[in-house]
Design an enzyme around this catalytic site. Structure first.
Site, short mmCIF file in Angstrom:
data_model
loop_
_atom_site.label_atom_id
_atom_site.label_comp_id
_atom_site.label_asym_id
_atom_site.label_seq_id
_atom_site.Cartn_x
_atom_site.Cartn_y
_atom_site.Cartn_z
N CYS A 2 0.77 -1.15 0.13
CA CYS A 2 -0.06 0.01 0.04
C CYS A 2 0.85 1.35 0.04
O CYS A 2 1.96 1.16 0.48
CB CYS A 2 -0.93 -0.08 1.25
SG CYS A 2 -1.87 -1.35 1.37
N GLY A 28 -0.70 0.68 -4.84
CA GLY A 28 -2.05 0.08 -4.66
C GLY A 28 -2.86 0.67 -5.52
O GLY A 28 -3.13 1.66 -5.56
N ASN A 102 0.66 0.53 6.22
CA ASN A 102 1.54 -0.22 5.19
C ASN A 102 2.41 -1.14 5.76
O ASN A 102 3.18 -0.88 6.45
CB ASN A 102 2.31 0.83 4.16
CG ASN A 102 3.32 0.16 3.10
OD1 ASN A 102 4.24 0.67 3.04
ND2 ASN A 102 2.88 -0.93 2.65
N GLY A 103 2.04 -2.34 5.22
CA GLY A 103 2.97 -3.57 5.90
C GLY A 103 2.22 -4.94 6.24
O GLY A 103 0.80 -4.62 5.92
N CYS A 237 13.34 -3.14 3.10
CA CYS A 237 13.05 -4.52 2.28
C CYS A 237 13.68 -4.04 1.04
O CYS A 237 13.48 -3.17 0.37
CB CYS A 237 11.44 -4.29 1.98
SG CYS A 237 10.82 -5.33 0.59
N TYR A 243 11.71 -3.83 -7.17
CA TYR A 243 10.66 -3.62 -8.08
C TYR A 243 9.71 -2.64 -7.66
O TYR A 243 9.08 -1.51 -8.32
CB TYR A 243 9.89 -4.93 -8.09
CG TYR A 243 8.50 -4.82 -8.72
CD1 TYR A 243 8.43 -4.57 -10.03
CD2 TYR A 243 7.40 -4.92 -7.69
CE1 TYR A 243 6.96 -4.46 -10.39
CE2 TYR A 243 5.96 -4.84 -8.26
CZ TYR A 243 6.06 -4.68 -9.60
OH TYR A 243 4.69 -4.57 -10.06
N CYS A 383 6.55 -13.49 0.96
CA CYS A 383 6.97 -12.39 1.68
C CYS A 383 5.89 -12.09 2.81
O CYS A 383 4.71 -12.04 2.43
CB CYS A 383 6.98 -11.11 1.21
SG CYS A 383 7.16 -9.73 1.95
N CYS A 433 15.96 -6.51 4.43
CA CYS A 433 15.31 -7.80 4.70
C CYS A 433 15.64 -8.27 3.23
O CYS A 433 15.02 -7.68 2.21
CB CYS A 433 14.11 -7.67 5.25
SG CYS A 433 12.84 -9.10 5.00
N CYS A 436 12.68 -12.85 0.81
CA CYS A 436 12.14 -13.54 -0.44
C CYS A 436 12.97 -14.10 -1.19
O CYS A 436 12.91 -15.12 -2.08
CB CYS A 436 11.30 -12.31 -1.23
SG CYS A 436 12.15 -10.89 -1.68
#
Ligand code: AMP
Length: 458
Positions: A2, A28, A102-103, A237, A243, A383, A433, A436
Site C-alpha cells: 500500500c 496499490g 502499510n505492511g 525491504c 521492483y 513475503c 530484509c 524473499c
C-alpha cells in the site's frame, strides 16, 4: 502492499493528500481513501479503484481541515471490498481516530483472536484494525502513550500514520521494513511512503522516519517521542529497490533509479551475453536495463512497448490463452528485434508467467537469440511483511532450477543476479530484509507458526 500519506498544519490538507496518493498509485490500485480532520472531527471518503477516479474537487471540498491522511490499497488475501479500504476511522474516548497502514503484521491473527475473545467487534478483515483496538483499549493516559503501547504489542511490518483529533502520529516498526519519509511544506509537514509524493505536493524532504521511531506532529510542531524497543537489526525491504518503489523516489537513503542501475551493471558483470542490443520489460526494469547496457557496452533499445491504459482487471470476453494477458499489456517492436541477438532485462521473476508470454512475443517479432537476464536473485520464499507474493509452490524460482526455468521460458540463456552481487551494489544503504530471496525472516512469523493463514496486509 500500500501507499500512505499524511499532511499536518497546511490549509486544504485533503487536496494535498489526494496529490500524494496520486503519486503513490503504483503502491496499490484496488481501493483508495482520504480522511481529513477539522476541529477534532474526522471525515472520511473511500472508494474502490484509482485516486483520480474516486475524487474530484467537489468530493475534496467535503473534507475540510488542516490535518489529513490517505491510503492506496493493493489487492491482497483480505479481498478488495470497500470494508477493507483505509483510512480506518473510529470514535474512541480520546476523540476521532483515523489510521492508515502499510505492511503486514505477523501476529495480527493471534491479536485479533485475543481481542475478539475479549468482546471486540471487527469491521474489516485487515490486520491493521487490531492496532485501532489496541489503542482504544490501552489504559495509558495520553494518545501518544496509547499508540506506543499498542504498537509495542504488534510484530512484523508497519509504517503507520494515525490522527487523534487534529494531532498526527507517524511510526515505523523497529525493523523498518516499509519506507516512510518526512517532508516540510509551508509551515506544516507531509509524511509519505516515498519521496515522489513529497515532490508532487511541493514538500521538501527532511529525513526518513527512523525504524522504531514515533513522531507526534501538531500543526507545525514536530516531536520525536520515546520510540519502540529497537530490533536486533534493521531490515528495510530490498524488494522495494528491486521492483516496488518508483525510480524517481529516494528510499533507504538511496535513489531507486541509481540502485536499479547498479543492479543492472552488476548483472552485466556476473551474467554477460554476446548480443546486438539490450532492452527492458517496461517500466519496472528500465533502470536495470540501462545499467546493463552501460556496463556491457551493448546498445540500449526500446524493444517492448507497454500499453499504459490496461486496467488490472481487464479480461477480454473472447480471447483466451496463456499469453493473451501479456499481449494486452506489451507489444514487441519488430524493427528493433528482427534478426537480432537480444538481451531482455527484467527486474524479477515471480511466477514466470509474464516472461513466458514475453518470450513468444519477442521470438515472433523475429529475434534470432533471446538472452533473459533478471536483475535480482531467484524469488524462493513468500513475503510475510507486506509484498503481495504467491505461495512457495507458485514461485518458479523455488520449484525449478535455473536450467529448468531457461527451458520453461524457451530462451537461449538465462542469468540471475546473485544475492551477494545485489547486496554489494547497495551495501551502503543496508543491511536489508532479503527474506524473499534467502528464506531468512528477520521478524518472527507468529501467526504462521501457530497455524494461521498469512494475514491480509494493510
Ligand atoms: P511473473 O514472473 O509472471 O509473476 O511476473 C513478474 C513480474 O511482475 C516482474 O518482472 C515484476 O515486474 C512484476 N512483479 C514483481 N513482484 C510483483 C508483485 N509482488 N506484484 C505485482 N507484480 C510484481
Amino acid at each position: 502492499m500500500c501507499g500512505i500519506v499524511a499532511v499536518s498544519g497546511i490549509d486544504h490538507a485533503a487536496e494535498l493528500t489526494f496529490l500524494g496518493l496520486y503519486a503513490l498509485q503504483h503502491r496499490g490500485q484496488e481501493a483508495v481513501g482520504i480522511c481529513a480532520v477539522e476541529d477534532g472531527t474526522a471525515r472520511v471518503l473511500k472508494a474502490t479503484g484509482l485516486a483520480a477516479d474516486a475524487f474530484d474537487d467537489e468530493k475534496l471540498k467535503r473534507l475540510p481541515g488542516r490535518t489529513s491522511l490517505g491510503h492506496t490499497r493493493y489487492s491482497t488475501a483480505g479481498g478488495p471490498g470497500l470494508e477493507n479500504a483505509q483510512p480506518l476511522v473510529a470514535r474512541y474516548h480520546q476523540g476521532d481516530l483515523a489510521l492508515v497502514h502499510n505492511g503486514t503484521i505477523t501476529n495480527g491473527q493471534v491479536l485479533r483472536e485475543e481481542l475478539v475473545r475479549e468482546g471486540a467487534i471487527f469491521q474489516s478483515t485487515i490486520d491493521s484494525e487490531v492496532i485501532v483496538h489496541l489503542i482504544a483499549r490501552s489504559r495509558r493516559e495520553t494518545p501518544a502513550e496509547q499508540i506506543a503501547e499498542a504498537l509495542s504489542r504488534v510484530v512484523g511490518a508497519f509504517s503507520v500514520l494515525i490522527t487523534v483529533g487534529d494531532v498526527l502520529y507517524a511510526a515505523r516498526d523497529p525493523w523498518g521494513f516499509r519506507p516512510l519519509v518526512l517532508g516540510r511544506k509551508a509551515g506544516g509537514y507531509v509524511v509519505a511512503s516515498e519521496t515522489c509524493a513529497l515532490d508532487l505536493v511541493g514538500a521538501t524532504y527532511v529525513r526518513d522516519v527512523e525504524p522504531g521511531e514515533l513522531l507526534r506532529i501538531e500543526g507545525d510542531r514536530l516531536e520525536s517521542l520515546p520510540g519502540l524497543e529497537p530490533a536486533s537489526r534493521k531490515a528495510p525491504c530490498i524488494f522495494e529497490l528491486v521492483y516496488f518503489a518508483r525510480p524517481d523516489s529516494r528510499i533507504w537513503g538511496a535513489s531507486v533509479d541509481r540502485a536499479r542501475r547498479a543492479f543492472g551493471r552488476q548483472l552485466a558483470k556476473e551474467q554477460p551475453a554476446d548480443a546486438d542490443c539490450v532492452f527492458s520489460v517496461p517500466d519496472s526494469s528500465n533502470s536495470a536495463a540501462l545499467g546493463f547496457s552501460e556496463e556491457s557496452g551493448i546498445p540500449f533499445e526500446l524493444g517492448l512497448i507497454r500499453n499504459h491504459y490496461v486496467g488490472r482487471t481487464f479480461i477480454h470476453p473472447t480471447q483466451e490463452g496463456r499469453d493473451f494477458r501479456v499481449r494486452i499489456k506489451y507489444n514487441a517492436v519488430r524493427e528493433v528485434l528482427e534478426g537480432k541477438r537480444v538481451v531482455v532485462v527484467d527486474d524479477s521473476l515471480v511466477r514466470g508467467t509474464t516472461s513466458r508470454g514475453l518470450v513468444s512475443l519477442i521470438r515472433e517479432a523475429g529475434a534470432k537469440e533471446v538472452h533473459f537476464r533478471i536483475a535480482s536473485p531467484p524469488v524462493l520464499s513468500p513475503c510475510y511483511y507486506g509484498i503481495d507474493m504467491p505461495t512457495k509452490e507458485e514461485l518458479i524460482g523455488s520449484q525449478l532450477s535455473v536450467d529448468e526455468i531457461r527451458d520453461r521460458l524457451g530462451v537461449d540463456s538465462l542469468g540471475y543476479l546473485s544475492l551477494e552481487g545485489m547486496e554489494s551494489a547497495v551495501a551502503e544503504f543496508g543491511p536489508f530484509c532479503n527474506a524473499c530471496f534467502s528464506g531468512r525472516y528477520p521478524a518472527p512469523l507468529i501467526d504462521l507458526e501457530r497455524g494461521y493463514a498469512a494475514a491480509s496486509c494493510g
